[in-house]
Design a protein around this motif. Structure first.
Motif, short mmCIF file in Angstrom:
data_model
loop_
_atom_site.label_atom_id
_atom_site.label_comp_id
_atom_site.label_asym_id
_atom_site.label_seq_id
_atom_site.Cartn_x
_atom_site.Cartn_y
_atom_site.Cartn_z
N HIS A 64 42.56 27.17 5.14
CA HIS A 64 42.18 25.76 5.30
C HIS A 64 40.69 25.61 5.58
O HIS A 64 40.06 24.66 5.09
CB HIS A 64 42.99 25.11 6.41
CG HIS A 64 44.41 24.86 6.02
ND1 HIS A 64 45.35 24.40 6.92
CD2 HIS A 64 45.07 25.01 4.86
CE1 HIS A 64 46.52 24.28 6.31
NE2 HIS A 64 46.37 24.65 5.06
N ILE A 65 40.12 26.53 6.36
CA ILE A 65 38.68 26.46 6.62
C ILE A 65 37.89 26.68 5.34
O ILE A 65 36.92 25.98 5.06
CB ILE A 65 38.28 27.47 7.71
CG1 ILE A 65 38.80 27.02 9.07
CG2 ILE A 65 36.77 27.66 7.76
CD1 ILE A 65 38.60 28.03 10.18
N ARG A 66 38.33 27.65 4.53
CA ARG A 66 37.63 27.94 3.27
C ARG A 66 37.77 26.82 2.25
O ARG A 66 36.93 26.67 1.37
CB ARG A 66 38.13 29.24 2.68
CG ARG A 66 37.63 30.43 3.43
CD ARG A 66 37.97 31.72 2.74
NE ARG A 66 37.53 32.84 3.56
CZ ARG A 66 38.26 33.90 3.81
NH1 ARG A 66 39.45 34.01 3.29
NH2 ARG A 66 37.78 34.87 4.56
N GLN A 67 38.83 26.02 2.32
CA GLN A 67 39.00 24.91 1.40
C GLN A 67 37.96 23.82 1.62
O GLN A 67 37.64 23.09 0.70
CB GLN A 67 40.40 24.29 1.55
CG GLN A 67 41.48 25.09 0.90
CD GLN A 67 42.84 24.45 1.10
OE1 GLN A 67 43.02 23.58 1.97
NE2 GLN A 67 43.80 24.86 0.30
N GLY A 68 37.45 23.74 2.82
CA GLY A 68 36.44 22.73 3.11
C GLY A 68 37.05 21.36 3.33
O GLY A 68 38.27 21.18 3.32
N PRO A 69 36.19 20.37 3.52
CA PRO A 69 36.69 19.02 3.77
C PRO A 69 37.35 18.45 2.52
O PRO A 69 36.91 18.71 1.40
CB PRO A 69 35.44 18.23 4.16
CG PRO A 69 34.31 19.00 3.61
CD PRO A 69 34.73 20.43 3.56
N HIS A 70 38.37 17.70 2.72
CA HIS A 70 39.07 17.05 1.62
C HIS A 70 38.57 15.61 1.48
O HIS A 70 38.00 15.04 2.39
CB HIS A 70 40.58 17.05 1.87
CG HIS A 70 41.17 18.42 1.88
ND1 HIS A 70 41.45 19.10 0.75
CD2 HIS A 70 41.50 19.24 2.90
CE1 HIS A 70 41.94 20.30 1.05
NE2 HIS A 70 41.98 20.40 2.37
#
Length: 85
Positions: A64-70
């Motif tokens: 989730h951290i690597r996905q970044g802000p949505h």
């Protein structure tokens, strides 16, 4: 459901969750090792299961951290209408 009253700067506590999980991982590894060495295999198994759960949780957190802000709609996007009953 988006109501329009959400804070504009709301953030997830993923970093805090990461550090708390890392702290729990250290203690689970320590507990597994100590209980195994002292012959308390039931407690060692319990700590080992906890170790597995924490490792899976850390994997999800890092993903989730690597996905970044949505995407979050801005102030110019009106809120969704309330559900009809």
């Amino acid at each position: 459901m988006r109501t329009g009253s959400e804070p504009a700067t709301a953030r997830s506590a993923l970093r805090a969750r990461f550090w708390l999980s890392l702290w729990g991982l250290v203690w689970a590894v320590f507990g597994t090792a100590v209980f195994a060495l002292t012959g308390r295999f039931g407690w060692a198994l319990a700590c080992g299961v906890l170790w597995l759960v924490i490792t899976v949780d850390l994997t999800v957190i890092l993903r989730h951290i690597r996905q970044g802000p949505h995407y979050q709609p801005g102030r110019n996007i009106p809120p969704y209408p309330p559900p009809r009953r």
